[in-house]
Design a protein around this motif. Structure first.
Motif, PDB file in Angstrom:
ATOM      1  N   THR A   1      13.853  11.682   2.372  1.00  0.00           N
ATOM      2  CA  THR A   1      14.344  11.272   1.058  1.00  0.00           C
ATOM      3  C   THR A   1      15.049   9.931   1.154  1.00  0.00           C
ATOM      4  O   THR A   1      15.384   9.459   2.228  1.00  0.00           O
ATOM      5  CB  THR A   1      15.330  12.307   0.487  1.00  0.00           C
ATOM      6  OG1 THR A   1      16.407  12.449   1.391  1.00  0.00           O
ATOM      7  CG2 THR A   1      14.668  13.649   0.255  1.00  0.00           C
ATOM      8  N   GLY A   2      15.271   9.338   0.036  1.00  0.00           N
ATOM      9  CA  GLY A   2      16.081   8.132  -0.053  1.00  0.00           C
ATOM     10  C   GLY A   2      15.496   6.925   0.639  1.00  0.00           C
ATOM     11  O   GLY A   2      14.317   6.615   0.516  1.00  0.00           O
ATOM     12  N   ALA A   3      16.348   6.243   1.404  1.00  0.00           N
ATOM     13  CA  ALA A   3      15.972   4.985   2.045  1.00  0.00           C
ATOM     14  C   ALA A   3      14.881   5.178   3.089  1.00  0.00           C
ATOM     15  O   ALA A   3      14.010   4.327   3.246  1.00  0.00           O
ATOM     16  CB  ALA A   3      17.201   4.340   2.674  1.00  0.00           C
TER      17      ALA A   3
ATOM     18  N   LEU B   1      12.426   7.365   3.043  1.00  0.00           N
ATOM     19  CA  LEU B   1      11.155   7.523   2.332  1.00  0.00           C
ATOM     20  C   LEU B   1      10.659   6.172   1.832  1.00  0.00           C
ATOM     21  O   LEU B   1       9.473   5.843   1.968  1.00  0.00           O
ATOM     22  CB  LEU B   1      11.323   8.494   1.164  1.00  0.00           C
ATOM     23  CG  LEU B   1      10.084   8.736   0.311  1.00  0.00           C
ATOM     24  CD1 LEU B   1       8.962   9.321   1.149  1.00  0.00           C
ATOM     25  CD2 LEU B   1      10.417   9.639  -0.845  1.00  0.00           C
ATOM     26  N   ARG B   2      11.547   5.377   1.275  1.00  0.00           N
ATOM     27  CA  ARG B   2      11.170   4.055   0.770  1.00  0.00           C
ATOM     28  C   ARG B   2      10.649   3.170   1.901  1.00  0.00           C
ATOM     29  O   ARG B   2       9.649   2.474   1.754  1.00  0.00           O
ATOM     30  CB  ARG B   2      12.370   3.394   0.102  1.00  0.00           C
ATOM     31  CG  ARG B   2      12.045   2.062  -0.536  1.00  0.00           C
ATOM     32  CD  ARG B   2      13.232   1.470  -1.268  1.00  0.00           C
ATOM     33  NE  ARG B   2      13.659   2.340  -2.354  1.00  0.00           N
ATOM     34  CZ  ARG B   2      14.858   2.930  -2.410  1.00  0.00           C
ATOM     35  NH1 ARG B   2      15.745   2.745  -1.473  1.00  0.00           N
ATOM     36  NH2 ARG B   2      15.172   3.707  -3.423  1.00  0.00           N
ATOM     37  N   LYS B   3      11.298   3.218   3.050  1.00  0.00           N
ATOM     38  CA  LYS B   3      10.879   2.413   4.193  1.00  0.00           C
ATOM     39  C   LYS B   3       9.508   2.855   4.702  1.00  0.00           C
ATOM     40  O   LYS B   3       8.668   2.025   5.041  1.00  0.00           O
ATOM     41  CB  LYS B   3      11.921   2.522   5.304  1.00  0.00           C
ATOM     42  CG  LYS B   3      11.754   1.514   6.385  1.00  0.00           C
ATOM     43  CD  LYS B   3      12.949   1.531   7.324  1.00  0.00           C
ATOM     44  CE  LYS B   3      12.849   0.416   8.332  1.00  0.00           C
ATOM     45  NZ  LYS B   3      14.003   0.372   9.216  1.00  0.00           N
TER      46      LYS B   3
ATOM     47  N   ILE C   1       7.109   4.339   2.924  1.00  0.00           N
ATOM     48  CA  ILE C   1       6.102   3.952   1.925  1.00  0.00           C
ATOM     49  C   ILE C   1       5.825   2.458   1.992  1.00  0.00           C
ATOM     50  O   ILE C   1       4.666   2.027   1.932  1.00  0.00           O
ATOM     51  CB  ILE C   1       6.553   4.374   0.510  1.00  0.00           C
ATOM     52  CG1 ILE C   1       6.517   5.896   0.411  1.00  0.00           C
ATOM     53  CG2 ILE C   1       5.665   3.733  -0.556  1.00  0.00           C
ATOM     54  CD1 ILE C   1       7.097   6.444  -0.858  1.00  0.00           C
ATOM     55  N   MET C   2       6.852   1.651   2.160  1.00  0.00           N
ATOM     56  CA  MET C   2       6.650   0.207   2.265  1.00  0.00           C
ATOM     57  C   MET C   2       5.853  -0.152   3.519  1.00  0.00           C
ATOM     58  O   MET C   2       5.016  -1.054   3.498  1.00  0.00           O
ATOM     59  CB  MET C   2       7.987  -0.531   2.277  1.00  0.00           C
ATOM     60  CG  MET C   2       8.662  -0.581   0.926  1.00  0.00           C
ATOM     61  SD  MET C   2       7.651  -1.353  -0.360  1.00  0.00           S
ATOM     62  CE  MET C   2       7.450  -2.985   0.301  1.00  0.00           C
TER      63      MET C   2
ATOM     64  N   TRP D   1       2.254   0.706   2.774  1.00  0.00           N
ATOM     65  CA  TRP D   1       1.741  -0.267   1.803  1.00  0.00           C
ATOM     66  C   TRP D   1       1.388  -1.589   2.490  1.00  0.00           C
ATOM     67  O   TRP D   1       0.320  -2.152   2.282  1.00  0.00           O
ATOM     68  CB  TRP D   1       2.785  -0.508   0.717  1.00  0.00           C
ATOM     69  CG  TRP D   1       2.367  -1.544  -0.275  1.00  0.00           C
ATOM     70  CD1 TRP D   1       2.664  -2.866  -0.259  1.00  0.00           C
ATOM     71  CD2 TRP D   1       1.535  -1.349  -1.420  1.00  0.00           C
ATOM     72  NE1 TRP D   1       2.095  -3.492  -1.319  1.00  0.00           N
ATOM     73  CE2 TRP D   1       1.397  -2.607  -2.048  1.00  0.00           C
ATOM     74  CE3 TRP D   1       0.923  -0.245  -1.968  1.00  0.00           C
ATOM     75  CZ2 TRP D   1       0.646  -2.751  -3.198  1.00  0.00           C
ATOM     76  CZ3 TRP D   1       0.176  -0.407  -3.121  1.00  0.00           C
ATOM     77  CH2 TRP D   1       0.039  -1.656  -3.720  1.00  0.00           C
TER      78      TRP D   1
END
Length: 45
Positions: A18-20, A22-24, A26-27, A30
Motif C-alpha cells: 500500500t501507499g508509497a 505500491l506507487r513505486k 507501479i511506476m 510503467w
C-alpha cells in the motif's frame, strides 16, 4: 510436535502493498514497459 498437543504454525498470506511502496512498484513497471527504461536504471527512481 503432535505428541504434546501443539500444531506447527503456518504463516498466512503476505499483506498487500500500500501507499508509497505500491506507487513505486507501479511506476517501475510503467517505466519498463512503456518508456523503454532499462532495468538497471530502476534503482535510481
Amino acid at each position: 510436535m503432535e505428541a504434546d498437543g501443539t500444531k506447527p504454525t503456518r504463516s498466512g498470506p503476505k499483506p498487500a502493498i500500500t501507499g508509497a511502496a505500491l506507487r513505486k512498484a507501479i511506476m517501475a513497471i510503467w517505466c519498463l514497459c512503456f518508456c523503454g527504461m532499462q532495468w538497471r536504471e530502476i534503482g535510481q527512481l
